[in-house]
Scaffold this motif. Structure first.
Motif, PDB file in Angstrom:
ATOM      1  N   CYS A   1      40.340  45.258  45.519  1.00 60.10           N
ATOM      2  CA  CYS A   1      39.146  44.486  45.886  1.00 60.10           C
ATOM      3  C   CYS A   1      39.581  43.108  46.369  1.00 60.10           C
ATOM      4  N   SER A   2      38.678  42.212  46.471  1.00 59.01           N
ATOM      5  CA  SER A   2      39.000  40.882  47.001  1.00 59.01           C
ATOM      6  C   SER A   2      39.331  39.850  45.922  1.00 59.01           C
TER       7      SER A   2
ATOM      8  N   CYS B   1      37.318  45.025  39.542  1.00 58.80           N
ATOM      9  CA  CYS B   1      37.282  46.466  39.823  1.00 58.80           C
ATOM     10  C   CYS B   1      38.017  47.313  38.781  1.00 58.80           C
TER      11      CYS B   1
END
Length: 68
Positions: free
Chosen positions: A56-57, A9
């Motif tokens: 984000c992940s 990201c």
């Protein structure tokens, strides 16, 4: 100090965890050093082998992050 970015990201804000699951906000410098967001905070007891993105992940080793 330039901060490395999340490869997914593209933000610089990361965190690391300790054995109790507590988080510490950090940045990763362009030299690969993990630096606490607040210089007075101790990183003792935190696992510095893996960082997690706040946006984000993504999670991974600091060396897999991208330069600005």
């Amino acid at each position: 100090m330039k901060k490395l970015l999340c490869p997914q990201c593209k933000i610089a804000a990361m965190y690391v965890k300790n054995a109790q699951g507590e988080r510490l906000l950090v940045y990763v410098s362009d030299s690969g050093e993990i630096v606490p967001r607040k210089p007075e905070e101790s990183m003792e007891g935190f696992d510095l082998s893996e960082v997690y993105c706040l946006g984000c992940s993504w999670k991974g080793m600091p060396g897999r992050m991208v330069k600005r």
